[in-house]
Design a protein around this motif. Structure first.
Motif, PDB file in Angstrom:
ATOM      1  N   HIS A   1      -5.634   0.348   1.262  1.00 15.01           N
ATOM      2  CA  HIS A   1      -6.716  -0.615   1.054  1.00 15.01           C
ATOM      3  C   HIS A   1      -8.065  -0.060   1.472  1.00 15.01           C
ATOM      4  O   HIS A   1      -9.090  -0.535   1.018  1.00 15.01           O
ATOM      5  CB  HIS A   1      -6.424  -1.898   1.840  1.00 15.01           C
ATOM      6  N   ILE A   2      -8.038   0.950   2.365  1.00 15.64           N
ATOM      7  CA  ILE A   2      -9.315   1.515   2.788  1.00 15.64           C
ATOM      8  C   ILE A   2     -10.051   2.094   1.592  1.00 15.64           C
ATOM      9  O   ILE A   2     -11.284   2.089   1.537  1.00 15.64           O
ATOM     10  CB  ILE A   2      -9.093   2.569   3.900  1.00 15.64           C
TER      11      ILE A   2
ATOM     12  N   VAL B   1       3.980   7.810  13.066  1.00 18.92           N
ATOM     13  CA  VAL B   1       2.850   7.714  12.123  1.00 18.92           C
ATOM     14  C   VAL B   1       2.023   6.475  12.434  1.00 18.92           C
ATOM     15  O   VAL B   1       0.787   6.511  12.438  1.00 18.92           O
ATOM     16  CB  VAL B   1       3.368   7.674  10.673  1.00 18.92           C
ATOM     17  N   PHE B   2       2.747   5.388  12.739  1.00 15.52           N
ATOM     18  CA  PHE B   2       2.042   4.141  13.061  1.00 15.52           C
ATOM     19  C   PHE B   2       1.146   4.328  14.290  1.00 15.52           C
ATOM     20  O   PHE B   2      -0.023   3.957  14.287  1.00 15.52           O
ATOM     21  CB  PHE B   2       3.080   3.037  13.310  1.00 15.52           C
ATOM     22  N   LEU B   3       1.727   4.961  15.332  1.00 15.16           N
ATOM     23  CA  LEU B   3       0.946   5.172  16.559  1.00 15.16           C
ATOM     24  C   LEU B   3      -0.252   6.070  16.285  1.00 15.16           C
ATOM     25  O   LEU B   3      -1.360   5.834  16.776  1.00 15.16           O
ATOM     26  CB  LEU B   3       1.820   5.791  17.646  1.00 15.16           C
TER      27      LEU B   3
ATOM     28  N   GLN C   1       0.806  -1.205   0.000  1.00 15.16           N
ATOM     29  CA  GLN C   1       0.000   0.000   0.000  1.00 15.16           C
ATOM     30  C   GLN C   1       0.842   1.259   0.000  1.00 15.16           C
ATOM     31  O   GLN C   1       0.330   2.365   0.158  1.00 15.16           O
ATOM     32  CB  GLN C   1      -0.899   0.021   1.255  1.00 15.16           C
ATOM     33  N   GLN C   2       2.139   1.134  -0.131  1.00 16.78           N
ATOM     34  CA  GLN C   2       2.988   2.321  -0.058  1.00 16.78           C
ATOM     35  C   GLN C   2       2.813   3.203  -1.291  1.00 16.78           C
ATOM     36  O   GLN C   2       2.391   2.747  -2.344  1.00 16.78           O
ATOM     37  CB  GLN C   2       4.455   1.899   0.077  1.00 16.78           C
TER      38      GLN C   2
ATOM     39  N   PHE D   1      -5.333  -2.092   6.367  1.00 17.56           N
ATOM     40  CA  PHE D   1      -6.128  -1.148   5.573  1.00 17.56           C
ATOM     41  C   PHE D   1      -5.556   0.253   5.497  1.00 17.56           C
ATOM     42  O   PHE D   1      -5.817   0.974   4.563  1.00 17.56           O
ATOM     43  CB  PHE D   1      -7.548  -1.049   6.151  1.00 17.56           C
ATOM     44  N   LEU D   2      -4.805   0.669   6.516  1.00 20.28           N
ATOM     45  CA  LEU D   2      -4.373   2.063   6.540  1.00 20.28           C
ATOM     46  C   LEU D   2      -2.947   2.236   6.054  1.00 20.28           C
ATOM     47  O   LEU D   2      -2.276   3.210   6.368  1.00 20.28           O
ATOM     48  CB  LEU D   2      -4.529   2.653   7.938  1.00 20.28           C
ATOM     49  N   GLY D   3      -2.443   1.269   5.303  1.00 18.84           N
ATOM     50  CA  GLY D   3      -1.162   1.462   4.639  1.00 18.84           C
ATOM     51  C   GLY D   3       0.058   1.264   5.512  1.00 18.84           C
ATOM     52  O   GLY D   3       1.142   1.708   5.162  1.00 18.84           O
TER      53      GLY D   3
END
Lengths: 301, 176, 213
Positions: A173-174, A250-252, A165-166, A241-243
C-alpha cells in the motif's frame, strides 16, 4: 466465556510479554540510533530492559488508588490493543478489526490521563491535556485513511488489508497509497510523542509531563506503556502499508524500519508549540489523507 | 538640550552650594550632596535625561562612622553616567526612598537594608531577600566577621556535632 | 584523629544475594538529577554529550526527583539552597545516591569563610561519593561514577540506609543550621525597631541631629 480456555490465556500472556519485550528492545535500539546520529557511542541495545528492572526494584510512592487504577487501566488497554494487531499474519484472538484497535488505543491514553491527573501535580495535568489535544490532531487523518482502506476492501479486518498486499513490493500500500502513507507517517510521529510533536513529554519545559509524579514501579509501568504503544503503532503501520509479513523476523524488521525513520526525524527536529502542532497535523496530514480518500473513491467508481 | 556644559551650568545655578558637581572620568560625573537634597537632585537628573537608574550601592566607611549611598544614573542622550553620592551617619542610618521615582529601586533598597541595615522609610517591602533566618549583624558591614561566623555557624566544632555512631548501643569502645 | 570520624563510619552494610542482583541493574541504569547550585553544572554538558558520552553507562538526566536515583550537588550550597536540596533528597525514592561535586560540598572550597555557605555537606545529608577538584573535569567525573558503580555493586553505597537509621542525627544538624533561633556572634539590634521612631520617619519628620550622632 467458554472460549477462554487455558491455552488461549497462555497465548495471551505470551503475546503481552512479546509486545513488551519487542517495544523495550526497540526503545534501546532507538536510543542507540539517536546516539549515533549525535556521534556518541550510546547505551547498549538492552538498556531499556535494565531501566525497567531497576525501576521495578525501587520503592515507589502513590498518591491515591485512582492513580494505581489509572496506570493499570492504561497498560491493560494497550495490551488489549496489542492482541488485535496481527503479528506476522497471526491474530491471537482470531479477529483484528481496525475499529476495535482504534477504539482500544484511546483507552490507554484515557487511563493515563486518569492516573496522572489524580497525582495532583499541575505539570502532569498540563502534559496530559496536551496529549489529549494532540490526539484530536492525529486521529482524524488516521480515521480518514482507514476509511479509504475499508471502502476499497469492503472489510474492517486488518488481516485482510495485510493479505491483500501479498505478492511482491508493487502490491504494498505504500506504493498504492503514497499520500496516505505520508499522512500516517506524520501522524505516527505525533502518536509516539516524538519530536516535533513531543509536547506531552517536554522535560525542560513541564518536567516530563505525565511522568512527573511517577516514581519507581510506576515509572517502570510507564516504560512498559511506551513499549507496548510502540509495538502496537509500528505493527499497525506495517500491516496497513508495508505488506504485513509472513515470518516473525521480517515483521520485526519492518516494524523496526518504521521506528528507525521516526527516530531519525526525532533526532533532528525541534519541538512545535502545541497549537502549531495540531494545526500542522490537520493542515498537512489531514489534507494528504483527504486527498487519498478522494483518489481512492474515484478509483472505486 | 544638546550640550552637556549648558546642563552643568544650569545645574550649578539651580543648586548652587547644596551639591558639588565634579567630572571624574571622560564619561562620568559625580554629584556629592546631602540627604535632604537627594530626592530633589535625583528628580532634577531624571527630568534632564538621566532617567536610567542602574543600581544603588552602599559603601561602609568604618573610620568615618558613615555609610555612603551611591545612585548610579545613566543618560542615553548624552551617553554619560552620573553618580549621586550621599553620606549618612552609621549609628542610625536611613535615607529617603526613591521608589516613587524608579520602581526598580524597591529591590535595591530592600537588598541594602538586608545587608547593611540602612532603613528606607516609605519603601513598601523591606523584608529579608537573600538571607535565611538571619539574626546577626547585617553581613556586609565592615565590623561583621565572616570567618568567625562561618567557623561558629557551619563547622563541626562550632555546631558541636557529635559523631553519629554515638547513638548506637555498642559504641562505648569505638570512640576516639 | 577524631576529625576524620565523621566521614568514614557506617559504609559497610551487608547485602543478600537478591540485593546483589538488583544492585547490578541499579548500577547499570543511574538516572541523575543535577542540582545546579553552583559552577559545577557547567561540567555536566560535556560529560553528557558527544565527547565523553555518559549515556553509554546508562546514565542520563531526569526531570524530577521522583524519577531520579542520583542527586548531584554541583557546587557550593548556601543555607537557603540546603533547605531545597534536603527536600529534593527526601522526595527521591530508595535506593538513592548523593554525589558531592567539587571541593565546596566537601569543606566549603573557596567559600569556606563566607557567611551564607555551609562547609560540610555530609553533616546534613549522607554523601555517597565526593569528587575533589575545583571544578572536576569530565574525566574525573566519569572516574568517580565508575567508582560509585563499584560501590553500588559491593553494597557499600548505602547512604539512604544511613539516613534512615540516623535520621535524628541528620535532622538535628539540619535544624541547627536551618532553624537557628539565636545570633551566632552578636545579635543585631535594629535602631529602627521601636515604633515611635519608625512612625516619625514615615511621617517625614527630621531626626534630631543629636540622635544621629
Amino acid at each position: 466465556m467458554s472460549n477462554i480456555n487455558g491455552l488461549l490465556s497462555l497465548k495471551l500472556l505470551g503475546f503481552s510479554f512479546l509486545s513488551m519485550s519487542v517495544g523495550l528492545l526497540f526503545m534501546g535500539l532507538g536510543r542507540k540510533v539517536t546516539a549515533r546520529i549525535q556521534r556518541r557511542l550510546g547505551p547498549p541495545f538492552y538498556q531499556a530492559f535494565l531501566d525497567v528492572f531497576k525501576a521495578f526494584s525501587k520503592s515507589s510512592i502513590t498518591h491515591n488508588y485512582v492513580m494505581d487504577l489509572g496506570i493499570i487501566m492504561s497498560l491493560g488497554g494497550l495490551i488489549a490493543t496489542a492482541f488485535f494487531i496481527p503479528f506476522a499474519g497471526y491474530a491471537v484472538l482470531g479477529s483484528s478489526s481496525i475499529v476495535i484497535i482504534l477504539y482500544l488505543m484511546s483507552i490507554g491514553y484515557l487511563g493515563m490521563a486518569m492516573g496522572v491527573s489524580a497525582s495532583g501535580n499541575p505539570n502532569a495535568t498540563i502534559g496530559i491535556s496536551r496529549a489529549l489535544a494532540l490526539m484530536l490532531g492525529y486521529e482524524i487523518p488516521i480515521v480518514m485513511i482507514v476509511m479509504a482502506m475499508m471502502l476499497t476492501y469492503g472489510s474492517s479486518d486488518l488481516l485482510t488489508f495485510a493479505t491483500a498486499q501479498q505478492g511482491g513490493f508493487a502490491n504494498w500500500h505504500i506504493f498504492k497509497y503514497p499520500l496516505g502513507f505520508l499522512a500516517i507517517e506524520i501522524s505516527f510521529q505525533a502518536m509516539l510523542g516524538e519530536a516535533p510533536y513531543d509536547h506531552m513529554i517536554a522535560p525542560a519545559e513541564i518536567a516530563s509531563g505525565p511522568m512527573v509524579e511517577l516514581s519507581g514501579k510506576y515509572l517502570g509501568i510507564g516504560f512498559l506503556l511506551h513499549a507496548v504503544q510502540l509495538y502496537v503503532e509500528t505493527g499497525l503501520i506495517v500491516n496497513l502499508f508495508l505488506g504485513g509479513a509472513s515470518t516473525w523476523y521480517v515483521f520485526l524488521l519492518k516494524q523496526f524500519a518504521v521506528y528507525f525513520t521516526s527516530m531519525c526525524i526525532n533526532a533532528v527536529m525541534a519541538r512545535y508549540r502545541i497549537e502549531q502542532g495540531i494545526a500542522h497535523l490537520w493542515k498537512y496530514a489531514g489534507t494528504l489523507a483527504l486527498l487519498q480518500l478522494f483518489i481512492t473513491r474515484l478509483g472505486v467508481f | 538640550m544638546k550640550d552637556i556644559n549648558e546642563l552643568i551650568k544650569k545645574f550649578n545655578s539651580f543648586f548652587q552650594e547644596k551639591a558639588v558637581l565634579t567630572r571624574k572620568y571622560k564619561q562620568q560625573y559625580q554629584i556629592v550632596t546631602g540627604r535632604d537634597e537627594l530626592l530633589g537632585i535625583l528628580n532634577w537628573c531624571k527630568q534632564y535625561s538621566f532617567y536610567h537608574l542602574a543600581n544603588i550601592v552602599c559603601v561602609d566607611w568604618l573610620e568615618d562612622e558613615e555609610f555612603e549611598l551611591v545612585y548610579n544614573l545613566w543618560s542615553y542622550e548624552f551617553k554619560i553616567g552620573c553618580l549621586v553620592k550621599i553620606r549618612i551617619p552609621r549609628a542610625r542610618p536611613w535615607a529617603p526612598t526613591v521608589f516613587e521615582l524608579w520602581g526598580q529601586a524597591q529591590v535595591y533598597e530592600q537588598e541594602i537594608h538586608e545587608f547593611f541595615g540602612v532603613y528606607f522609610p516609605g519603601n513598601p517591602d523591606l523584608s529579608s531577600l537573600f538571607l535565611h533566618n538571619w539574626h546577626d549583624l547585617p553581613p556586609l558591614r565592615k565590623d561583621f566577621d565572616p570567618v568567625e561566623y562561618s567557623r561558629q555557624a557551619y563547622t563541626v566544632e562550632g555546631l558541636g556535632v557529635k559523631p553519629e555512631y554515638e547513638k548506637e548501643d555498642n559504641s562505648e569502645g569505638r570512640e576516639s | 584523629m577524631k576529625k576524620n570520624v565523621y566521614m568514614t563510619n557506617l559504609r559497610d552494610e551487608r547485602q543478600n544475594a537478591w540485593e546483589g542482583i538488583l544492585n547490578y541493574f541499579r548500577k547499570r541504569s543511574m538516572w541523575m538529577l543535577y542540582y545546579c547550585t553552583g559552577c559545577g553544572a557547567v561540567e555536566l554538558p560535556p560529560t553528557m554529550t558527544t565527547r565523553f558520552d555518559m549515556e553509554r553507562f546508562g546514565m542520563g538526566p531526569m526531570a524530577t526527583p521522583r524519577q531520579a536515583d542520583l542527586l548531584l550537588i554541583t557546587g557550593y550550597l548556601s543555607v537557603k539552597t540546603l533547605k531545597r536540596v534536603i527536600r529534593s533528597y527526601e522526595q527521591m525514592q530508595d535506593p538513592k545516591y548523593l554525589v558531592g561535586f567539587g571541593s565546596c560540598p566537601i569543606n566549603g572550597g573557596i567559600y569556606w569563610d563566607t557567611y551564607p555557605v555551609i562547609n560540610h555537606l555530609e553533616m546534613f545529608l549522607p554523601v555517597d561519593m565526593s569528587i575533589a577538584g575545583c571544578m572536576p573535569r569530565p574525566q574525573a567525573i566519569l572516574d568517580s561514577f565508575e567508582k560509585l558503580r563499584d560501590e553500588i555493586q559491593e553494597g557499600k553505597a548505602v547512604g539512604y540506609k544511613r539516613y534512615e537509621k540516623h535520621y535524628d542525627w541528620y535532622k538535628a544538624n539540619q535544624d541547627k543550621v536551618l532553624n537557628r533561633e539565636d545570633a551566632v556572634l552578636q545579635p543585631w539590634e535594629d535602631p529602627f525597631a521601636d515604633k515611635p521612631t519608625l512612625e516619625a520617619l514615615q511621617a517625614g519628620e527630621k531626626m534630631e541631629e543629636g540622635e544621629d550622632k
